[in-house]
Design a protein around this motif. Structure first.
Motif, mmCIF file in Angstrom:
data_model
loop_
_atom_site.group_PDB
_atom_site.id
_atom_site.type_symbol
_atom_site.label_atom_id
_atom_site.label_comp_id
_atom_site.label_asym_id
_atom_site.label_seq_id
_atom_site.Cartn_x
_atom_site.Cartn_y
_atom_site.Cartn_z
ATOM 1 N N MET A 147 9.334 -3.400 -32.994
ATOM 2 C CA MET A 147 8.540 -2.323 -33.569
ATOM 3 C C MET A 147 7.179 -2.879 -34.007
ATOM 4 N N GLY A 148 6.128 -2.459 -33.320
ATOM 5 C CA GLY A 148 4.782 -2.878 -33.684
ATOM 6 C C GLY A 148 4.160 -1.877 -34.644
ATOM 7 N N VAL A 149 3.557 -2.378 -35.721
ATOM 8 C CA VAL A 149 2.980 -1.515 -36.748
ATOM 9 C C VAL A 149 1.535 -1.927 -36.986
ATOM 10 N N ASP A 150 0.617 -0.984 -36.762
ATOM 11 C CA ASP A 150 -0.795 -1.223 -37.057
ATOM 12 C C ASP A 150 -1.107 -0.581 -38.399
ATOM 13 N N VAL A 151 -1.501 -1.398 -39.372
ATOM 14 C CA VAL A 151 -1.672 -0.931 -40.748
ATOM 15 C C VAL A 151 -3.145 -0.710 -41.050
ATOM 16 N N SER A 152 -3.455 0.459 -41.600
ATOM 17 C CA SER A 152 -4.785 0.739 -42.127
ATOM 18 C C SER A 152 -4.624 1.249 -43.559
ATOM 19 N N LYS A 153 -5.726 1.613 -44.189
ATOM 20 C CA LYS A 153 -5.663 1.983 -45.607
ATOM 21 C C LYS A 153 -4.845 3.253 -45.827
ATOM 22 N N GLN A 154 -5.068 4.265 -45.017
ATOM 23 C CA GLN A 154 -4.435 5.560 -45.231
ATOM 24 C C GLN A 154 -3.169 5.776 -44.404
ATOM 25 N N SER A 155 -3.059 5.117 -43.277
ATOM 26 C CA SER A 155 -1.936 5.406 -42.374
ATOM 27 C C SER A 155 -1.481 4.149 -41.644
ATOM 28 N N VAL A 156 -0.305 4.261 -41.025
ATOM 29 C CA VAL A 156 0.201 3.205 -40.149
ATOM 30 C C VAL A 156 0.605 3.842 -38.825
ATOM 31 N N ASP A 157 0.309 3.164 -37.737
ATOM 32 C CA ASP A 157 0.720 3.617 -36.407
ATOM 33 C C ASP A 157 1.857 2.733 -35.937
ATOM 34 N N VAL A 158 2.899 3.370 -35.434
ATOM 35 C CA VAL A 158 4.119 2.665 -35.042
ATOM 36 C C VAL A 158 4.336 2.809 -33.540
ATOM 37 N N CYS A 159 4.674 1.701 -32.903
ATOM 38 C CA CYS A 159 5.061 1.708 -31.487
ATOM 39 C C CYS A 159 6.365 0.925 -31.360
ATOM 40 N N VAL A 160 7.395 1.599 -30.825
ATOM 41 C CA VAL A 160 8.712 0.972 -30.676
ATOM 42 C C VAL A 160 8.971 0.685 -29.203
ATOM 43 N N TRP A 209 11.665 -0.692 -26.330
ATOM 44 C CA TRP A 209 13.060 -0.993 -25.981
ATOM 45 C C TRP A 209 13.008 -1.688 -24.627
ATOM 46 N N GLY A 210 13.114 -3.009 -24.666
ATOM 47 C CA GLY A 210 12.837 -3.780 -23.459
ATOM 48 C C GLY A 210 11.339 -3.758 -23.209
ATOM 49 N N ASP A 211 10.937 -3.308 -22.027
ATOM 50 C CA ASP A 211 9.514 -3.173 -21.716
ATOM 51 C C ASP A 211 9.046 -1.726 -21.779
ATOM 52 N N ASP A 212 9.947 -0.803 -22.130
ATOM 53 C CA ASP A 212 9.612 0.613 -22.177
ATOM 54 C C ASP A 212 9.285 1.053 -23.594
ATOM 55 N N ILE A 213 8.354 1.988 -23.709
ATOM 56 C CA ILE A 213 7.980 2.537 -25.005
ATOM 57 C C ILE A 213 8.988 3.617 -25.397
ATOM 58 N N LEU A 214 9.680 3.376 -26.515
ATOM 59 C CA LEU A 214 10.694 4.323 -26.984
ATOM 60 C C LEU A 214 10.085 5.380 -27.894
ATOM 61 N N LEU A 215 9.067 4.975 -28.685
ATOM 62 C CA LEU A 215 8.495 5.914 -29.653
ATOM 63 C C LEU A 215 7.102 5.458 -30.057
ATOM 64 N N GLU A 216 6.200 6.404 -30.233
ATOM 65 C CA GLU A 216 4.877 6.174 -30.798
ATOM 66 C C GLU A 216 4.624 7.248 -31.837
ATOM 67 N N LYS A 217 4.233 6.825 -33.041
ATOM 68 C CA LYS A 217 4.061 7.798 -34.116
ATOM 69 C C LYS A 217 3.118 7.255 -35.178
ATOM 70 N N GLY A 218 2.393 8.153 -35.844
ATOM 71 C CA GLY A 218 1.539 7.802 -36.970
ATOM 72 C C GLY A 218 2.092 8.410 -38.245
ATOM 73 N N ILE A 219 2.153 7.619 -39.321
ATOM 74 C CA ILE A 219 2.663 8.091 -40.611
ATOM 75 C C ILE A 219 1.751 7.596 -41.724
ATOM 76 N N SER A 220 1.927 8.179 -42.920
ATOM 77 C CA SER A 220 1.116 7.783 -44.068
ATOM 78 C C SER A 220 1.510 6.390 -44.544
ATOM 79 N N ASN A 221 0.536 5.657 -45.055
ATOM 80 C CA ASN A 221 0.785 4.295 -45.536
ATOM 81 C C ASN A 221 1.254 4.329 -46.986
ATOM 82 N N THR A 222 2.447 4.884 -47.195
ATOM 83 C CA THR A 222 3.085 4.892 -48.506
ATOM 84 C C THR A 222 4.503 4.372 -48.354
#
Length: 330
Positions: free
Chosen positions: A1-14, A16-29
């Motif tokens: 699970m890769g997480v890019d952190v910024s001040k207000q939000s974090v972007d998540v990329c999951v 599974w092997g070499d395939d992208i299972l999930l991409e989502k942006g959530i609040s950084n709380t």
């Protein structure tokens, strides 16, 4: 699970092997990150042990992620942003979603080099915040003090008196706040047996003052993250490296600018004190090397390295520094 952190939000990329299972942006709380992970585990039938979270270390902005990962008991890998940036080859364009994907692929590729993050103890965390705040106020104090001394003869006397009165008010408040922080730091150290012992051991070395001792304890996480003096010399920017290539580039060995400059400046002041203002072994070493024609700054850098090695030695041996130590095996 890769997480890019910024001040207000974090972007998540999951991945599974070499395939992208999930991409989502959530609040950084803390609550949002924790809630996302719990729902993700439930939806995909994963457990915490099945997931590795990787993110770039971005200082305070990673604090919610660290706490959330600790609460859901998932492994967290905080990597140096510089390493991730230069691991993907030539790239064009940049956005948070792309960065999260890049971090996930980095973790997937270099999983064998994972270094799990562990939250420091409360005392170390508090010391880190206090030291950072103290450095901020000291920089401001020195800046205002320089205004008082540098502009005295270069402006109208009446204007200077008015300006100096205002600056003295600021300096008085800053000095009071710095003293307050110093007392708080001392209280925390005295309340922890390990920190108190390490602090006293480090301060027994000529050239190592209280600020340097506290900074080294914080940077090494009470000498848990660093156990090798040579590695800490590299971290502090006092280890020389060669710069050669083929037959055309034959530069002298020099230190790298990729270092923690705050600890390096404290070590430099300590080296100056030990080498030029205090009688002892380091003073004799400095005079000897300078008389041999060595560059003064190169000799001072060697003194900085010697201070680091002495600090690690007293901690390793759990003994106060002995100025007149004699090797019994000699």
């Amino acid at each position: 699970m890769g997480v890019d952190v910024s001040k207000q939000s974090v972007d998540v990329c999951v991945l599974w092997g070499d395939d992208i299972l999930l991409e989502k942006g959530i609040s950084n709380t803390i609550s949002c990150i924790e809630s996302f992970m719990e729902s993700f585990f439930k939806k995909h039938s994963f457990t915490a042990s099945d997931v590795l979270v990787c993110a770039e270390y971005t200082g305070k902005y990673t604090y919610p992620l660290c706490l959330a990962c600790e609460r859901v008991r998932v492994d967290l890998w905080l990597e140096n942003p510089y390493v991730i940036k230069h691991s993907g080859g030539l790239e064009r364009g940049k956005n948070d979603r792309q960065d999260a994907k890049k971090i996930a692929r980095y973790a997937r590729r270099y999983e064998d080099k994972v270094c799990l993050f562990v939250l420091p103890e409360q005392a170390i965390g508090s010391l880190r915040e206090l030291v950072s705040e103290q450095e901020l106020y000291i920089v401001d104090k020195n800046k205002y003090q320089a205004q008082l001394t540098d502009e005295k003869g270069f402006m109208n006397s009446q204007d200077y008196r008015e300006k100096s009165a205002r600056l003295n008010i600021l300096l008085k408040d800053l000095k009071a706040v710095i003293k307050q922080i110093e007392r708080k730091i001392q209280k925390i150290i005295e309340g922890d047996e390990t920190l108190s012992r390490q602090f006293k051991l480090l301060c027994s070395i000529d050239g190592v003052g209280e600020r340097t001792a506290v900074k080294v304890i914080v940077e090494t996480n009470a000498f848990r993250d660093f156990t090798d003096a040579r590695k800490f010399c590299c971290h502090a920017g006092v280890a020389p490296f060669s710069y050669t290539s083929g037959s055309s580039i034959r530069s002298r060995n020099r230190v790298s600018h990729r270092a923690d400059k705050s600890i390096k400046s404290l070590l430099h002041m300590g080296a100056l004190t030990a080498a030029t203002r205090t009688k002892g072994e380091l003073h004799e070493y400095y005079l000897k090397k300078v008389s041999e024609g060595k560059n003064k700054m190169s000799v001072l850098n060697a003194v900085r390295a010697k201070l680091v090695h002495r600090m690690f030695a007293v901690i390793r041996n759990n003994k106060f520094y002995e100025k007149d130590y004699l090797n019994t095996l000699a």
